[in-house]
Design a protein around this motif. Structure first.
Motif, PDB file in Angstrom:
ATOM      1  N   GLY A  42       0.817  -1.209   0.000  1.00 44.31           N
ATOM      2  CA  GLY A  42       0.000   0.000   0.000  1.00 44.31           C
ATOM      3  C   GLY A  42       0.850   1.257   0.000  1.00 44.31           C
ATOM      4  N   VAL A  43       1.833   1.287   0.868  1.00 46.10           N
ATOM      5  CA  VAL A  43       2.704   2.467   0.954  1.00 46.10           C
ATOM      6  C   VAL A  43       3.398   2.716  -0.388  1.00 46.10           C
ATOM      7  CG1 VAL A  43       4.826   3.358   2.000  1.00 46.10           C
ATOM      8  CG2 VAL A  43       3.073   2.295   3.448  1.00 46.10           C
ATOM      9  N   LEU A  44       3.887   1.624  -0.993  1.00 43.33           N
ATOM     10  CA  LEU A  44       4.623   1.785  -2.254  1.00 43.33           C
ATOM     11  C   LEU A  44       3.708   2.281  -3.376  1.00 43.33           C
ATOM     12  CD1 LEU A  44       6.879  -1.411  -2.113  1.00 43.33           C
ATOM     13  CD2 LEU A  44       7.500   0.946  -1.508  1.00 43.33           C
ATOM     14  N   ASP A  45       2.464   1.784  -3.389  1.00 41.08           N
ATOM     15  CA  ASP A  45       1.513   2.252  -4.407  1.00 41.08           C
ATOM     16  C   ASP A  45       1.276   3.749  -4.292  1.00 41.08           C
ATOM     17  OD1 ASP A  45       1.206  -0.249  -5.433  1.00 41.08           O
ATOM     18  OD2 ASP A  45      -0.760  -0.625  -4.554  1.00 41.08           O
ATOM     19  N   TRP A  46       1.012   4.221  -3.070  1.00 41.72           N
ATOM     20  CA  TRP A  46       0.735   5.651  -2.896  1.00 41.72           C
ATOM     21  C   TRP A  46       1.993   6.482  -3.106  1.00 41.72           C
ATOM     22  CZ3 TRP A  46      -3.964   6.262  -3.819  1.00 41.72           C
ATOM     23  CH2 TRP A  46      -4.931   5.378  -3.346  1.00 41.72           C
ATOM     24  N   LEU A  47       3.133   5.894  -2.759  1.00 43.94           N
ATOM     25  CA  LEU A  47       4.390   6.603  -3.028  1.00 43.94           C
ATOM     26  C   LEU A  47       4.562   6.807  -4.531  1.00 43.94           C
ATOM     27  CD1 LEU A  47       7.067   7.768  -1.972  1.00 43.94           C
ATOM     28  CD2 LEU A  47       8.039   5.463  -2.066  1.00 43.94           C
ATOM     29  N   ALA A  48       4.335   5.748  -5.313  1.00 43.70           N
ATOM     30  CA  ALA A  48       4.503   5.847  -6.769  1.00 43.70           C
ATOM     31  C   ALA A  48       3.476   6.794  -7.377  1.00 43.70           C
ATOM     32  CB  ALA A  48       4.399   4.460  -7.400  1.00 43.70           C
ATOM     33  N   LEU A  49       2.228   6.711  -6.893  1.00 40.18           N
ATOM     34  CA  LEU A  49       1.202   7.594  -7.449  1.00 40.18           C
ATOM     35  C   LEU A  49       1.557   9.060  -7.178  1.00 40.18           C
ATOM     36  CD1 LEU A  49      -2.626   7.076  -7.386  1.00 40.18           C
ATOM     37  CD2 LEU A  49      -1.670   9.311  -6.893  1.00 40.18           C
ATOM     38  N   GLY A  50       1.955   9.357  -5.948  1.00 37.94           N
ATOM     39  CA  GLY A  50       2.317  10.733  -5.611  1.00 37.94           C
ATOM     40  C   GLY A  50       3.533  11.214  -6.388  1.00 37.94           C
ATOM     41  N   LEU A  51       4.519  10.330  -6.532  1.00 35.85           N
ATOM     42  CA  LEU A  51       5.719  10.725  -7.279  1.00 35.85           C
ATOM     43  C   LEU A  51       5.386  10.992  -8.746  1.00 35.85           C
ATOM     44  CD1 LEU A  51       8.515   8.357  -5.860  1.00 35.85           C
ATOM     45  CD2 LEU A  51       8.234  10.818  -5.458  1.00 35.85           C
ATOM     46  N   ALA A  52       4.516  10.153  -9.322  1.00 34.34           N
ATOM     47  CA  ALA A  52       4.130  10.386 -10.723  1.00 34.34           C
ATOM     48  C   ALA A  52       3.454  11.754 -10.852  1.00 34.34           C
ATOM     49  CB  ALA A  52       3.214   9.269 -11.221  1.00 34.34           C
TER      50      ALA A  52
END
Lengths: 390, 390
Positions: free
Chosen positions: A307-317
């Motif tokens: 979950g953390v990695l998904d939101w990290l990637a979405l925010g970074l994109a």
């Protein structure tokens, strides 16, 4: 107007060149006269005049380089004198206060540090300790600082150093700049910790060669700092870069800022602790130890932190689509993610972000200055006007 | 390095001042010598030398101002000659192509326009028409353009004008800059339409006095352009500002870019058409008519557009938290929202954005240049190097 048209008077040229030369020495260290001429695009007689002036003012010394290249008379090495101009760098953390004396060239010449009780940090205590540290360090080093740079974990107004909100300090509307100016009788500048982390990584860390870089750091909160076109992105009142309060998950956790699903609530310390299944009272060292233990099991780590990695990637994109950096630096807790996971997040962002696809140039890596970033950035903030005026 | 230290040679000063003076005249129009001296911070003899040089090169004329203030000899009014330097501005739209000759001062001296069939615009046709318009306009005006600026609805690389993705033109990886350079034998610069809209609004529109501004425009897609610290935010390869592909609603509509819930899918033309209950084939004029009809019934409009307005406010709060503008300009379809709704969205953003609360300075208003923004911005893009080199 797109670029404010202002004129330049000839007498400003010498001052500009002197500041550029000093800044070159401060950032990149000792350099021969010949190399300075090449790097700054000035002729050797101009360099000689400038260096002579700096030597007369005791800001630099010249010496024969130990390594000689080629035949002929060696070009003298110009070396800045660290103590010739010192600044005081202050890092007000959530759990500790650090005060350092930093000299030209960026060397920390001395420091003092205090542990703090989270949520019980009073501005008056901070001011008192900084004043005490300044006296101690001045006596120890035999010289006075000429300016002060301060890092705070919150939004600070550039013009007067007023801290608007520093939630993890429980500070709101604290005139920290004015309090310190009155106590120290020195020019004081206050900046956000992540903005200063970005400045530090850009000046002396992993983002040295990146004209466009974003620094994202997760501690108790999530902060961001942006380097755009080689300089700090400031925005109105110097308050740009509150990346932690970009909403990434509109139905996510409630954030103290009033919104739901801020990036901070989805990838910050609490979210990481929860994803790892650690108890609510597990502190930073326990989280870091758990992340370290998983470094050799990236698949298990990826599952637990999904979950953390998904939101990290979405925010970074999102950040990459808005700012088009060539480099994203992850700091704080995010720098402690297993390296394989950081690479995976980078790959997802390169795939998802239209801007990354267009530029073909995006790297996502861990920051390198660690816990020192904000302190080093605070010193650089203080040095900017000092170097221009020496 | 935080600010690249480069030296300045004395011979660069005069060129810098000449460019600053020309730029001042180009952006703000005719001005007396006395006012130029004050504005540029140069003494009157320097101004005289510069103006004499520009007059000799036929770039400006001087005349006695019609309105006289005070006694004594009137300061001469310095007036740029529009035709002394012309550029070609090209706006490649989804449904029309516009080519204009623009002179110093920003006046459109002549133009040609073609309707296009959406999705059937071939790069070769665009190049051919631009070349034809250039010949026609040169004959008509008795002078040749010296540079070309092009606006495209997609991501364009600054260095060579390669269009990476322009989805609504169905273009991918089109070397538009090279094609036009070869056909016109002129320096060509290509930019994203929203970036150029921001540049136009900053140079000649509602963002003239804003050092930090964001321009968000919704047409078929949603685009953004950012002015930061008084200059265009470029990012790596000049591709910053793809605000339309910021994900605001992770479970939202599928976007062609590969993500779900991009800002573009939630507040773009399709979303507005759907919210208004118009049939899928209702074109832009029908949508604009419907919005105009609701201007006097803001409550009914707010109900019908509720979803769009929510996502608009959420996305704007994100943008404000990242970039800290003092001004947000809404363009395209968003400029046609009933004024009361724009005010309401602004109030929500000021409340939700931590950065807006900290700075206390955020206005959200409709843009003023309308459909001309991208064309005007393309002219300014072309003028930047031209003015610096005249």
């Amino acid at each position: 107007m797109a670029s404010p048209p202002t004129g330049t008077r000839p007498d400003e040229v010498r001052r500009h060149n002197r500041a550029a030369l000093l800044r070159r020495l401060h950032v990149d260290g000792p350099c021969t006269r010949a190399a300075l001429a090449t790097e700054l695009g000035l002729n050797r007689s101009t360099i000689k005049t400038l260096v002579d002036g700096l030597a007369e003012a005791d800001l630099v010394v010249e010496r024969i380089p130990s390594q000689r290249h080629g035949a002929g008379r060696p070009s003298l090495l110009v070396v800045p004198r660290p103590k010739a101009a010192m600044v005081l760098a202050v890092d007000v953390g959530v759990e500790q206060l650090t005060v350092a004396a930093v000299g030209i060239g960026g060397a920390v010449l001395g420091r003092r540090r205090w542990g703090l009780v989270r949520g019980e940090v009073r501005p008056a205590d901070v001011v008192q300790r900084v004043a005490w540290a300044r006296r101690e360090l001045a006596a120890e080093l035999g010289g006075e600082p000429t300016a002060v740079g301060v890092s705070v974990p919150g939004t600070a107004r550039r013009s007067d150093g007023r801290v608007h909100e520093a939630p993890n300090l429980h500070w709101a509307d604290v005139p920290l700049g004015d309090l310190l100016t009155a106590a120290l009788r020195l020019p004081v500048q206050v900046g956000n910790d992540a903005d200063l982390g970005a400045l530090a990584e850009h000046t002396r860390g992993a983002a040295r060669d990146a004209a466009d870089a974003v620094f994202v750091t997760a501690d108790v909160g999530v902060g961001g700092g942006v380097i755009s076109g080689g300089a700090s992105l400031r925005g109105t009142a110097g308050s740009a870069g509150e990346l932690g309060h970009m909403v990434v998950r509109p139905d996510g956790r409630q954030c103290y800022c009033g919104c739901r699903g801020c990036w901070e609530t989805e990838v910050g310390e609490d979210a990481v602790r929860e994803a790892l299944g650690l108890p609510p009272d597990a502190g930073r060292p326990a989280i870091l130890a758990e992340l370290r233990d998983m470094a050799d099991e990236p698949e298990r780590a990826a599952r637990r932190l999904a979950g953390v990695l998904d939101w990290l990637a979405l925010g970074l994109a999102n950040v990459v689509n808005v700012l088009a950096p060539e480099l994203v630096l992850l700091g704080g807790l995010l720098a402690a993610l297993p390296p394989r996971l950081i690479d995976q997040v980078g790959a997802v962002v390169r795939r998802r972000s239209m801007v990354a696809r267009a530029s073909g140039e995006l790297r996502v890596v861990a920051a390198t200055l660690g816990a020192e970033a904000a302190l080093i950035g605070a010193a650089e903030l203080a040095f900017e006007p000092v170097l221009a005026a020496l």
